[in-house]
Design an enzyme around this catalytic site. Structure first.
Site, PDB file in Angstrom:
ATOM      1  N   HIS A   1       1.021  -1.101   0.217  1.00 24.56           N
ATOM      2  CA  HIS A   1      -0.090   0.062   0.011  1.00 24.56           C
ATOM      3  C   HIS A   1       1.136   1.270   0.023  1.00 24.56           C
ATOM      4  O   HIS A   1       2.047   1.065   0.667  1.00 24.56           O
ATOM      5  CB  HIS A   1      -0.684   0.019   1.285  1.00 24.56           C
ATOM      6  CG  HIS A   1      -1.688  -1.088   1.758  1.00 24.56           C
ATOM      7  ND1 HIS A   1      -1.260  -1.983   2.083  1.00 24.56           N
ATOM      8  CD2 HIS A   1      -3.054  -1.250   1.594  1.00 24.56           C
ATOM      9  CE1 HIS A   1      -2.219  -2.958   2.405  1.00 24.56           C
ATOM     10  NE2 HIS A   1      -3.297  -2.328   1.831  1.00 24.56           N
TER      11      HIS A   1
ATOM     12  N   ASP B   1       2.400   1.980   3.315  1.00 21.98           N
ATOM     13  CA  ASP B   1       3.326   1.044   3.930  1.00 21.98           C
ATOM     14  C   ASP B   1       4.786   1.545   3.654  1.00 21.98           C
ATOM     15  O   ASP B   1       5.557   1.412   4.424  1.00 21.98           O
ATOM     16  CB  ASP B   1       3.149  -0.297   3.293  1.00 21.98           C
ATOM     17  CG  ASP B   1       1.913  -0.808   3.281  1.00 21.98           C
ATOM     18  OD1 ASP B   1       1.040  -0.359   4.317  1.00 21.98           O
ATOM     19  OD2 ASP B   1       1.605  -1.523   2.576  1.00 21.98           O
TER      20      ASP B   1
ATOM     21  N   GLU C   1     -10.966  -6.862  -4.432  1.00 24.33           N
ATOM     22  CA  GLU C   1     -10.713  -8.069  -3.384  1.00 24.33           C
ATOM     23  C   GLU C   1     -11.906  -8.027  -2.510  1.00 24.33           C
ATOM     24  O   GLU C   1     -12.089  -6.922  -1.622  1.00 24.33           O
ATOM     25  CB  GLU C   1      -9.207  -7.490  -2.508  1.00 24.33           C
ATOM     26  CG  GLU C   1      -9.128  -8.781  -1.524  1.00 24.33           C
ATOM     27  CD  GLU C   1      -7.631  -8.296  -0.804  1.00 24.33           C
ATOM     28  OE1 GLU C   1      -6.881  -7.895  -1.514  1.00 24.33           O
ATOM     29  OE2 GLU C   1      -7.656  -8.639   0.358  1.00 24.33           O
TER      30      GLU C   1
ATOM     31  N   GLU D   1      -8.855 -13.567  -1.045  1.00 26.91           N
ATOM     32  CA  GLU D   1      -8.128 -13.982   0.013  1.00 26.91           C
ATOM     33  C   GLU D   1      -8.973 -15.152   0.787  1.00 26.91           C
ATOM     34  O   GLU D   1     -10.041 -14.925   1.191  1.00 26.91           O
ATOM     35  CB  GLU D   1      -7.777 -12.750   1.049  1.00 26.91           C
ATOM     36  CG  GLU D   1      -7.116 -12.859   2.153  1.00 26.91           C
ATOM     37  CD  GLU D   1      -6.678 -11.609   2.917  1.00 26.91           C
ATOM     38  OE1 GLU D   1      -6.325 -10.615   2.175  1.00 26.91           O
ATOM     39  OE2 GLU D   1      -6.796 -11.492   3.947  1.00 26.91           O
TER      40      GLU D   1
ATOM     41  N   HIS E   1     -10.721 -13.989   4.061  1.00 25.78           N
ATOM     42  CA  HIS E   1     -11.980 -13.195   3.719  1.00 25.78           C
ATOM     43  C   HIS E   1     -12.978 -14.143   3.303  1.00 25.78           C
ATOM     44  O   HIS E   1     -14.209 -13.821   3.712  1.00 25.78           O
ATOM     45  CB  HIS E   1     -11.724 -12.242   2.509  1.00 25.78           C
ATOM     46  CG  HIS E   1     -10.630 -11.122   3.076  1.00 25.78           C
ATOM     47  ND1 HIS E   1     -10.160 -10.263   2.031  1.00 25.78           N
ATOM     48  CD2 HIS E   1      -9.851 -11.154   3.980  1.00 25.78           C
ATOM     49  CE1 HIS E   1      -9.226  -9.478   2.535  1.00 25.78           C
ATOM     50  NE2 HIS E   1      -9.288  -9.879   3.856  1.00 25.78           N
TER      51      HIS E   1
ATOM     52  N   ASP F   1      -4.716 -13.619  -2.202  1.00 23.16           N
ATOM     53  CA  ASP F   1      -3.813 -13.332  -1.048  1.00 23.16           C
ATOM     54  C   ASP F   1      -3.870 -14.852  -0.097  1.00 23.16           C
ATOM     55  O   ASP F   1      -5.038 -15.076   0.304  1.00 23.16           O
ATOM     56  CB  ASP F   1      -4.767 -12.179  -0.185  1.00 23.16           C
ATOM     57  CG  ASP F   1      -4.149 -10.656  -0.931  1.00 23.16           C
ATOM     58  OD1 ASP F   1      -3.427 -10.888  -1.597  1.00 23.16           O
ATOM     59  OD2 ASP F   1      -4.590  -9.712  -0.417  1.00 23.16           O
TER      60      ASP F   1
ATOM     61  N   ASP G   1      -0.407 -12.215   2.332  1.00 21.01           N
ATOM     62  CA  ASP G   1      -1.298 -11.365   3.169  1.00 21.01           C
ATOM     63  C   ASP G   1      -1.184 -11.956   4.392  1.00 21.01           C
ATOM     64  O   ASP G   1      -2.429 -12.188   4.662  1.00 21.01           O
ATOM     65  CB  ASP G   1      -2.622 -10.874   2.269  1.00 21.01           C
ATOM     66  CG  ASP G   1      -3.063  -9.760   3.137  1.00 21.01           C
ATOM     67  OD1 ASP G   1      -2.606  -9.295   4.146  1.00 21.01           O
ATOM     68  OD2 ASP G   1      -3.891  -9.181   2.392  1.00 21.01           O
TER      69      ASP G   1
END
Ligand code: XLS
Ligand code: NI
Ligand code: NI
Length: 435
Positions: A99, A102, A230, A266, A269, A294, A337
């Site tokens: 990101h 980050d 996502e 992900e 998720h 992810d 991730d």
């Protein structure tokens, strides 16, 4: 400066090694099902979990020992780039994801943030050129800063929409600068706390507007990464619009974004949405929209996004099976991730955790390749749906029947015989591939 002085480049040493800094299953150049493991797996390290997590939780202070802390935020940011590329090189991982916040401090203004990003991405680019390591995807963090309290593109405040647009523009500029292969949107604040004060239609229209602006800007600057959306059903918001793969596909189709967008799925998720990861992957494949994954895993006893490193072979096998069925994951990849547990606070745990994840995916890949080679699921499904390959079934799938013709058929054939699925036998046979 060297951050992991006691660890050499991690090599494949096979199952019997007692070196913790060795791969026991991941052998980058080994050919499995026609491609090297490296080509199949396209691993990426996530900047946020690896470089910026401090080990704090809602009840506890930071635990992680990180030797890259500098005297200023910018100095820390620069040290992190050094350490990050040392990690990538030592692991032999060729991709990374980040990101915007980050990699660079936000500073006191948007202009200062952009300046910091430029300076740090210059450094990152140098490292990329030296090492051949590539950018799988970047994204804009439009959820942490308090300005995003009411959402980003879905905010009730138009100034926030504009700020989001500026972050996305910068995100695409650096994607171009670094040759990003994908660009991700994850809408952690694109949802609502209460419907009582929410205009859902306007909010979703606005999210789609921002995406269309991103597509148009990419075309304008001549940089066309694969856009990825996502899904995640909740956390941090009570309800997030991109709830799961199916809901997100409905959004993508409603706004005509199919040509430019695929899904970044992900594992944790999926579980938050009440699905298995295989379910999400299968849904994406049905829409020809499996873009990237992810990789992580949740904890069945905890209801939140614990983002643990994947160590469950059953799950990675079924995941890799879907990826093989998809004909691979490129230009997407397998992005960790995932974050180390709070109790794994040493620097070297960052390497051990990735090695564990990479080995678990390598085992999943091998098992999945064997399942495919043996036509394990193919034969099972072929047999189960055989009635559609002949007689009335063949006519149904050829769209040659209607309600009247089928009624005539059913009146003659109402003595129906079904076959057992023998599902317990199937599951026990599947286990044979895992060990
Ligand atoms: C959070 C998400 C996030 C995205 C990128 O749960 O997984 O990390 O992958 O913003
Ligand atoms: Ni994610
Ligand atoms: Ni997540």
């Amino acid at each position: 400066m060297i951050y992991f002085p006691n660890v050499e480049k991690v090599a494949f040493e096979g199952k019997r090694t007692d070196n913790p800094f060795a791969f026991r299953h991941y052998n980058a150049e080994e050919v499995v099902a026609g491609k090297t493991m490296k080509e199949h797996l396209r691993f990426a390290v996530a900047y946020w979990h690896t470089m910026t997590q401090d080990g704090s939780d809602p009840f506890g202070n930071p635990t992680n020992i990180r030797t890259w802390e500098g005297a200023s935020e910018m100095e820390t940011a620069k040290n992190r780039v050094e350490a990050f590329f040392e990690i990538l090189e030592k692991l032999g991982v060729e991709y990374f994801c980040f990101h915007d916040i980050d990699i660079a401090p936000e500073g006191d203004s948007l202009a200062e943030f952009f300046q910091n990003i430029d300076e740090i991405t210059d450094l990152i680019k140098e490292k990329m050129d030296q090492t051949g390591i590539k950018l799988l995807w970047n994204t804009a963090n439009m959820f942490s800063n308090p300005r995003y309290v009411h959402g980003a593109a879905s905010s009730s405040n138009a100034d926030v929409f504009a700020y989001s647009a500026a972050q996305v523009k910068k995100g695409l500029d650096i994607s171009k600068k670094l040759g990003g292969e994908n660009y991700v949107f994850w809408g952690g604040r694109e949802g609502y706390e209460s419907l009582l004060n929410t205009d859902m239609k306007l909010e979703q229209d606005n999210i789609a507007r921002l995406f269309k602006m991103a597509i148009a800007y990419g075309e304008k600057i001549g940089h066309k990464p694969q856009f990825l959306l996502e899904p995640k059903p909740m956390e941090p918001s009570k309800h997030q619009y991109d709830f799961d793969a199916a809901t997100t596909m409905a959004f993508i189709q409603k706004y005509g974004l199919e040509g430019d967008f695929k899904l970044n799925l992900e594992a944790n998720h999926a579980t938050l949405a009440g699905h298995t990861f295989e379910h999400e992957l299968t849904v994406a494949r049905c829409y020809d929209a499996l873009g990237s994954i992810d990789a992580n895993q949740g904890d069945v006893l905890l209801g939140w996004d614990t983002d643990e490193f994947p160590t469950n072979i059953y799950d990675t096998t079924l995941t890799m099976y879907e990826i093989l069925e998809n004909g691979g994951i490129a230009p997407g990849g397998i992005n960790f991730d995932s974050k180390v547990r709070r109790s794994s606070f040493e620097m070297e745990d960052l390497l051990l955790a990735h090695i564990a994840g990479m080995d678990t995916f390598a085992r999943g890949l091998k098992a999945a390749a064997a399942l495919k080679e043996d036509r394990f699921f193919d034969d099972l499904k072929e047999k189960r749906y055989a009635s559609y390959t002949k007689g009335i079934g063949a006519k149904i799938v050829a769209d040659e029947e209607d309600l009247e013709s089928l009624t005539a058929y059913a009146l003659e054939n109402d003595d129906i015989t079904n076959e057992s699925s023998h599902l317990e036998f199937v599951k026990s046979r599947l286990n044979d591939y895992l060990v």
